[in-house]
Design an enzyme around this catalytic site. Structure first.
Site, PDB file in Angstrom:
ATOM      1  N   GLU A  47     -23.377-117.013  80.973  1.00  0.00           N
ATOM      2  CA  GLU A  47     -23.100-118.440  81.064  1.00  0.00           C
ATOM      3  C   GLU A  47     -22.942-118.851  82.532  1.00  0.00           C
ATOM      4  O   GLU A  47     -22.250-118.173  83.307  1.00  0.00           O
ATOM      5  CB  GLU A  47     -21.820-118.719  80.275  1.00  0.00           C
ATOM      6  CG  GLU A  47     -21.409-120.155  80.183  1.00  0.00           C
ATOM      7  CD  GLU A  47     -20.147-120.324  79.333  1.00  0.00           C
ATOM      8  OE1 GLU A  47     -19.819-121.477  78.985  1.00  0.00           O
ATOM      9  OE2 GLU A  47     -19.487-119.293  79.029  1.00  0.00           O
ATOM     10  N   LYS A 116     -24.026-126.545  75.692  1.00  0.00           N
ATOM     11  CA  LYS A 116     -22.912-125.974  74.941  1.00  0.00           C
ATOM     12  C   LYS A 116     -22.224-127.073  74.136  1.00  0.00           C
ATOM     13  O   LYS A 116     -22.034-128.199  74.616  1.00  0.00           O
ATOM     14  CB  LYS A 116     -21.930-125.331  75.920  1.00  0.00           C
ATOM     15  CG  LYS A 116     -20.765-124.580  75.299  1.00  0.00           C
ATOM     16  CD  LYS A 116     -19.963-123.896  76.403  1.00  0.00           C
ATOM     17  CE  LYS A 116     -18.808-123.082  75.864  1.00  0.00           C
ATOM     18  NZ  LYS A 116     -18.104-122.363  76.957  1.00  0.00           N
ATOM     19  N   CYS A 191     -21.037-119.080  74.475  1.00  0.00           N
ATOM     20  CA  CYS A 191     -19.652-118.602  74.522  1.00  0.00           C
ATOM     21  C   CYS A 191     -18.770-119.119  73.407  1.00  0.00           C
ATOM     22  O   CYS A 191     -18.815-118.631  72.284  1.00  0.00           O
ATOM     23  CB  CYS A 191     -19.053-118.927  75.895  1.00  0.00           C
ATOM     24  SG  CYS A 191     -17.581-117.927  76.263  1.00  0.00           S
ATOM     25  N   SER A 386     -24.899 -74.630  37.586  1.00  0.00           N
ATOM     26  CA  SER A 386     -25.972 -73.705  37.959  1.00  0.00           C
ATOM     27  C   SER A 386     -25.650 -72.880  39.191  1.00  0.00           C
ATOM     28  O   SER A 386     -26.351 -71.908  39.484  1.00  0.00           O
ATOM     29  CB  SER A 386     -27.254 -74.499  38.230  1.00  0.00           C
ATOM     30  OG  SER A 386     -27.095 -75.307  39.392  1.00  0.00           O
ATOM     31  N   GLY A 388     -25.703 -74.500  42.047  1.00  0.00           N
ATOM     32  CA  GLY A 388     -26.394 -75.291  43.055  1.00  0.00           C
ATOM     33  C   GLY A 388     -25.560 -76.480  43.498  1.00  0.00           C
ATOM     34  O   GLY A 388     -24.460 -76.733  42.994  1.00  0.00           O
ATOM     35  N   ASP A 390     -25.983 -79.915  43.284  1.00  0.00           N
ATOM     36  CA  ASP A 390     -25.762 -81.090  42.437  1.00  0.00           C
ATOM     37  C   ASP A 390     -24.700 -80.843  41.375  1.00  0.00           C
ATOM     38  O   ASP A 390     -23.788 -81.663  41.179  1.00  0.00           O
ATOM     39  CB  ASP A 390     -27.072 -81.507  41.762  1.00  0.00           C
ATOM     40  CG  ASP A 390     -28.084 -82.040  42.752  1.00  0.00           C
ATOM     41  OD1 ASP A 390     -27.680 -82.413  43.859  1.00  0.00           O
ATOM     42  OD2 ASP A 390     -29.284 -82.076  42.418  1.00  0.00           O
ATOM     43  N   TYR A 507     -38.263 -84.611  31.980  1.00  0.00           N
ATOM     44  CA  TYR A 507     -38.030 -85.748  31.101  1.00  0.00           C
ATOM     45  C   TYR A 507     -37.347 -85.278  29.817  1.00  0.00           C
ATOM     46  O   TYR A 507     -37.795 -84.345  29.158  1.00  0.00           O
ATOM     47  CB  TYR A 507     -39.359 -86.427  30.768  1.00  0.00           C
ATOM     48  CG  TYR A 507     -39.205 -87.765  30.080  1.00  0.00           C
ATOM     49  CD1 TYR A 507     -38.988 -88.920  30.822  1.00  0.00           C
ATOM     50  CD2 TYR A 507     -39.267 -87.870  28.701  1.00  0.00           C
ATOM     51  CE1 TYR A 507     -38.836 -90.149  30.211  1.00  0.00           C
ATOM     52  CE2 TYR A 507     -39.120 -89.097  28.070  1.00  0.00           C
ATOM     53  CZ  TYR A 507     -38.905 -90.238  28.833  1.00  0.00           C
ATOM     54  OH  TYR A 507     -38.761 -91.448  28.216  1.00  0.00           O
TER      55      TYR A 507
END
Length: 666
Positions: A47, A116, A191, A386, A388, A390, A507
């Protein structure tokens, strides 16, 4: 040259010489030359940078005001032949009033002057002593006013865009101006405008500005900068815009206050770049903002365009602005240098102090499952374990959900089902984890049942095809469902978001459950979450760390001769860190495959070459489109982050959509 929707901006903080426009113009010109060399399209200065902000009553001196005009003319001449647009701060006299203005300069021309609006006159500020408000241009007689509907009535907006002659050029002077360079539209506020309850930039954004620049002279007091930074971040997030903030620094008078020269560039709430404050040398920061991303986010955020002042639509309000075409942006080679951080792991929390984000993620998962259990009056949950990542995270979440609901952990039935590909390592980890967490443990081998099934359907067991693999997955799911029926419980799903995106699930096998706690947790985040949990659970810490180090595998094919995992998922479908990167950016920002590849090459420059990125991006696109049918019938599960693929929530896509057009983009 493909710009990929990026636009290069800079914020420059020169060392000013108060009340010496000629010296300041020379310093500004040096920055403009540097910006041009760096292929910047827009550079913003503080400014009143032409005179210095702290001139006080010297603003009443004709010599200073006319000297500022001459200095602007010098800056204009310096921009001739350059494709960078400069926005500098200067006092401008119009109709016998003085205004605190931003002057937009391009290729030797003044393209517009923005006064401004809000004059701070409190505390250490006395701006209304010297300057008039830009509201003068919004409340005056209507000359080029637009017409729009308010409460069903045709109304004339009381505003106009005045013309003035400044530095030898005729141009508009008004707060309501939009500047276009190439595909980017920007607007200006100054500003204090930002610190008001409804900043002008809110209107500018509704009118079409994707980028807002703020010329500022904000002094520093204790804790002010943190608030100022949050203001900029929040305004860029609220307006779905990029925001370039540049404040006065060294050289301003320190008679009563100190100016630190704060400069920052934000994009939709994210800080792209900031300088080091309180420097004694001039500084400039540069960043590439993603205008294309901002446009997509606005398009997808239905409420953005439905809000506008005075009851109008944003489209009607846009008609009230002066639009100024600046010409093409700089010919920036973004391939050579990209001035923005490209996060290779966008799902993984960074700088997560005290694990706050991990706690939040866990709380969402845990609360979702605990609520479901309470709603159906269920005291048992079945989880297939398992060994693993997840299933480990799913078990940890289930344990905490039971604790939250005040249920006995023995009501959690962990089932490990070793098959043809189960290795000793995953088998031991599965059992040790369940025992360590104090849940009920069941072990049910599936090989004999699968052998019988192969006999029933006439399949040769030695043929390790998709039938061989999916038989095991569906056998395991059948066991889990039946145990849940036996105990009046539900099956907690373990599949993660990355697997859903790729369709890497059988699936009606591991694809199915009664509540999927990991459904919006991608693989890179699963790993991070398990690691975080390991620090909270000393009783199973070593087990969790070993699970993290185990290669990701469905273990559906026999182990190698050494008893190790032979079927590694990432060898088959590609690195999960790449797929998670593709998924996040494809989903959130609608990036084209070509742009995905460009960004991935930047993000993973030290890990994967261009051909590797392209190979796995093709796999991602093919599988994402081909496997939608699996996502169209997902079980319930909690949304955790901004990317989710539930057909009832964030992602509605026809199962028959073709991916050919997207693949051709590569």
């Amino acid at each position: 040259m493909n710009d990929y929707g990026f636009f290069r901006v800079a914020a420059a903080v020169p060392v000013v010489k108060v009340a010496d426009p000629a010296a300041n113009a020379e310093r500004i010109c040096r920055f403009i030359s540097e910006a041009s060399r760096r292929e910047v399209s827009l550079i913003v200065f503080p400014e009143l940078s032409v005179t210095g902000y702290t001139c006080g009553d010297l603003f009443g001196q004709q010599l200073l005001v006319s000297g500022a005009e001459s200095a602007v003319r010098k800056i204009m001449d310096h921009t001739r032949g350059k494709s960078v647009t400069a926005v500098v701060g200067a006092p401008v006299r119009y109709a016998d009033r003085l205004y605190n203005c931003a002057v937009v300069i391009r290729n030797g021309n003044i393209k517009g002057i923005v006064p401004k609006i809000y004059m701070p006159s409190y505390g250490e500020y006395y701006e209304s002593r010297w300057f008039s408000s830009g509201k003068d241009f919004l409340d005056g007689p209507s000359s080029s006013a637009g017409r729009f509907l308010v409460n069903g009535k045709d109304t004339v907006r009381e505003g106009f865009h005045a013309e003035t002659e400044y530095a030898g050029f005729r141009c508009n002077i008004s707060p309501d101006m939009l500047f276009r360079t190439g595909k980017t539209v920007f607007a200006v506020e100054l500003c204090e405008d930002l610190w008001t309850p409804v900043p002008p930039s809110s209107y500018h954004a509704l009118a079409g500005a994707q980028l807002v620049v703020n010329l500022s002279a904000s002094n520093d007091i204790l804790f002010k900068h943190a608030y100022r930074k949050e203001l900029v971040r929040q305004q860029s997030a609220r307006t779905l815009s990029a925001y370039v903030y540049c404040s006065a620094g060294f050289g301003e008078s320190v008679q009563d206050v100190v100016y630190s020269g704060a400069a920052m560039i934000c994009e939709n709430g994210t800080l792209l770049e900031e300088n080091e404050r309180f420097g004694t040398e001039p500084s400039m920061i540069v960043a590439d903002v993603d205008v294309e991303k901002l446009s997509v986010l606005r398009q997808k955020t239905s409420t953005f365009c439905s809000v506008a002042p005075d009851g109008t639509s944003s489209c009607s309000y846009y008609g009230l602005y002066s639009k100024v075409d600046l010409g093409a942006p700089s010919a920036t080679d973004f391939s050579k240098e990209l001035c923005r951080c490209v996060n290779p792991h966008p799902f993984v929390p960074r700088d997560d102090d005290n694990g706050a984000r991990c706690k939040e993620i866990t709380s969402i998962q845990v609360t979702g499952l605990a609520s479901r259990l309470k709603h159906i009056g269920c005291r048992h949950a079945v989880v297939g374990i398992s060994g693993g990542l997840d299933s480990t995270l799913a078990l940890l979440v289930t344990v905490q959900a039971f604790d939250k609901a005040g249920l006995d952990r023995k009501g959690i039935i962990g089932v490990t089902m070793p098959g043809y590909g189960t290795t000793d390592r995953t088998y031991r980890n599965a059992l040790s984890l369940m025992h360590g967490l104090g849940v009920s443990v069941r072990e049910i081998p599936i090989a004999a049942a699968c052998d019988r099934h192969f006999m029933d359907i006439g399949h040769d067991k030695s043929v390790h095809d998709v039938t061989y693999e999916n038989t095991q997955a569906r056998e395991r799911t059948q066991i889990l469902m039946d145990i849940a029926n036996q105990n009046g419980g539900i099956v907690v799903g373990t599949g993660d978001l990355s697997e859903l995106a790729l369709g890497w699930a059988t699936y009606n096998g591991d694809h199915m459950s009664m509540y999927g706690v990991n459904c919006s947790i991608p693989k890179t985040l699963v790993r991070h979450m398990v690691h975080w949990q390991s620090g909270l659970l000393p009783e199973v810490r070593d087990i969790l760390l070993d699970i993290i180090d185990t290669p990701v595998s469905p273990e559906l094919l026999p182990a190698d001769t050494g008893g190790n995992i032979s079927q590694k998922t990432e060898d088959l479908v590609g690195p999960y860190e790449l797929h998670d990167f593709f998924l996040y950016n494809f989903f959130r920002f609608g990036y084209s495959p070509k742009k995905l590849r460009f960004l991935a090459e930047k993000a993973f420059a030290d890990s994967y070459d261009s051909d590797t990125v392209r190979k796995w991006l093709k796999v991602f696109l093919r599988r994402f489109f081909a496997q939608q049918f699996k996502r169209s019938c997902l079980p319930d599960g909690p949304k955790v982050g901004s990317v989710a693929l539930s057909p009832r929530g964030d992602w509605r896509m026809p199962s028959d959509a073709s991916g050919d057009y997207f693949l051709s983009d590569l």
